[in-house]
Design an enzyme around this catalytic site. Sequence first.
Site, PDB file in Angstrom:
ATOM      1  N   LEU A   1       0.739  -1.114  -0.085  1.00 47.32           N
ATOM      2  CA  LEU A   1       0.078   0.045   0.007  1.00 47.32           C
ATOM      3  C   LEU A   1       1.119   1.403   0.053  1.00 47.32           C
ATOM      4  O   LEU A   1       1.215   1.711   0.921  1.00 47.32           O
ATOM      5  CB  LEU A   1      -1.041  -0.184   1.280  1.00 47.32           C
ATOM      6  CG  LEU A   1      -2.010   0.989   1.415  1.00 47.32           C
ATOM      7  CD1 LEU A   1      -2.771   1.094  -0.031  1.00 47.32           C
ATOM      8  CD2 LEU A   1      -2.775   0.817   2.473  1.00 47.32           C
ATOM      9  N   HIS A   2       1.110   1.645  -1.242  1.00 50.50           N
ATOM     10  CA  HIS A   2       2.362   2.776  -1.473  1.00 50.50           C
ATOM     11  C   HIS A   2       1.478   4.009  -1.777  1.00 50.50           C
ATOM     12  O   HIS A   2       0.145   4.105  -1.688  1.00 50.50           O
ATOM     13  CB  HIS A   2       3.373   2.382  -2.313  1.00 50.50           C
ATOM     14  CG  HIS A   2       3.011   1.958  -3.495  1.00 50.50           C
ATOM     15  ND1 HIS A   2       2.563   2.731  -4.745  1.00 50.50           N
ATOM     16  CD2 HIS A   2       2.832   0.659  -4.294  1.00 50.50           C
ATOM     17  CE1 HIS A   2       2.171   2.057  -5.565  1.00 50.50           C
ATOM     18  NE2 HIS A   2       2.183   0.916  -5.328  1.00 50.50           N
ATOM     19  N   ALA A   3       1.976   5.016  -2.290  1.00 52.45           N
ATOM     20  CA  ALA A   3       1.595   6.510  -2.463  1.00 52.45           C
ATOM     21  C   ALA A   3       0.362   6.403  -3.560  1.00 52.45           C
ATOM     22  O   ALA A   3      -0.524   6.882  -3.462  1.00 52.45           O
ATOM     23  CB  ALA A   3       2.542   7.513  -2.828  1.00 52.45           C
TER      24      ALA A   3
END
Length: 95
Positions: A24-26
């Site tokens: 769950l990144h940017a």
Amino acid sequence: MSSSSDSATTAAAHEAAVVLPADLHARPAGRIARAAAGFTSTVRLRYAGRTVDPRGVLSLMSLGALAGSTVTVHAEGTDAEAAVAALADILATAE
């Protein structure tokens, strides 16, 4: 005269667990935050004992959810079912 609130009778809670295909990144966090802002229901994401408001990109990223982990989407309100479905779809297709 007294009136009753229709929203009190139509409000509902919905929840879905999603296994993340990617960290769950940017990028997915931004998509989730934008989508969550479009719903009137109270929406929360849970992971590893922590709960955050998904309308904030930094709070989403602070969860540290990694690929293969399970994140739970919970919503309460009149559009809770649609909110859970939309956010679960974004999470399930994150790259």
